[in-house]
Design a protein around this motif. Structure first.
Motif, PDB file in Angstrom:
ATOM      1  N   GLN A  10       0.833  -1.207   0.000  1.00 16.66           N
ATOM      2  CA  GLN A  10       0.000   0.000   0.000  1.00 16.66           C
ATOM      3  C   GLN A  10       0.867   1.256   0.000  1.00 16.66           C
ATOM      4  OE1 GLN A  10      -3.216   0.037  -0.644  1.00 16.66           O
ATOM      5  NE2 GLN A  10      -3.093  -2.178  -0.754  1.00 16.66           N
ATOM      6  N   TYR A  13       2.246   1.721  -3.463  1.00 19.57           N
ATOM      7  CA  TYR A  13       1.229   2.273  -4.363  1.00 19.57           C
ATOM      8  C   TYR A  13       1.033   3.771  -4.123  1.00 19.57           C
ATOM      9  CZ  TYR A  13       0.121  -2.664  -5.133  1.00 19.57           C
ATOM     10  OH  TYR A  13       0.195  -4.001  -5.431  1.00 19.57           O
ATOM     11  N   ALA A  50      -0.176  -4.495  -9.431  1.00 17.07           N
ATOM     12  CA  ALA A  50      -0.946  -3.264  -9.644  1.00 17.07           C
ATOM     13  C   ALA A  50      -1.663  -3.245 -10.986  1.00 17.07           C
ATOM     14  CB  ALA A  50      -0.018  -2.048  -9.530  1.00 17.07           C
ATOM     15  N   ASN A  52      -4.406  -4.441 -11.999  1.00 20.79           N
ATOM     16  CA  ASN A  52      -5.851  -4.186 -11.952  1.00 20.79           C
ATOM     17  C   ASN A  52      -6.168  -2.911 -11.177  1.00 20.79           C
ATOM     18  OD1 ASN A  52      -5.128  -5.116  -9.448  1.00 20.79           O
ATOM     19  ND2 ASN A  52      -6.824  -6.555  -9.231  1.00 20.79           N
ATOM     20  N   MET A  53      -5.169  -2.049 -11.022  1.00 24.36           N
ATOM     21  CA  MET A  53      -5.345  -0.785 -10.301  1.00 24.36           C
ATOM     22  C   MET A  53      -4.987   0.367 -11.240  1.00 24.36           C
ATOM     23  SD  MET A  53      -3.222  -1.939  -6.952  1.00 24.36           S
ATOM     24  CE  MET A  53      -4.138  -1.733  -5.461  1.00 24.36           C
ATOM     25  N   GLU A  55      -5.353   3.391 -11.094  1.00 25.12           N
ATOM     26  CA  GLU A  55      -4.887   4.615 -10.431  1.00 25.12           C
ATOM     27  C   GLU A  55      -3.407   4.549 -10.049  1.00 25.12           C
ATOM     28  OE1 GLU A  55      -6.179   1.950  -7.041  1.00 25.12           O
ATOM     29  OE2 GLU A  55      -6.826   2.307  -9.085  1.00 25.12           O
TER      30      GLU A  55
END
Length: 114
Positions: A10, A13, A50, A52-53, A55
């Motif tokens: 996290q 990210y 990441a 599927n992220m 952002e």
């Protein structure tokens, strides 16, 4: 996944979300910024997850020499390169041209990690 790894991911990210359009950083720079200088590989694992992220701009994180080592984690043959080129970054043979010019250092840009 262990809870401490999830927390680390996290944080990775959060840093990656700060990388500006047209700039790149390295796995090691993020690891160092997070106080885990020897964890560049763990940052790589976070970037691999990441996909599927939307952002999290994982395409802006490369190895310490500007090589697109994570490109096989993107859909399509050259998607990572295409995303970078869409931001004005030239890539030749999986290598960012003028890497130093495009490099974004979290320490210089964000200050110390909180």
């Amino acid at each position: 996944m262990k809870p401490e790894n999830q927390n680390f991911f996290q944080k990775v990210y959060e840093v990656a979300r700060q990388i500006p359009f047209g700039r790149v950083t390295s796995y090691g720079a993020i690891a160092k910024y997070l106080g885990a200088a020897r964890s560049a590989r763990m940052v790589g694992w976070a970037m691999n997850g990441a996909g599927n992220m939307p952002e999290v701009p994982a395409h802006r994180v490369v190895n310490k020499t500007g090589l697109l080592t994570g490109k096989h984690h993107f859909d399509g043959i050259n998607l990572m390169q295409q995303l970078l080129e869409n931001e004005g970054i030239q890539v030749v043979e999986n290598q960012i041209v003028d890497f130093e010019k495009h490099f974004w250092d979290p320490f210089k840009e964000l200050g110390t990690e909180s």
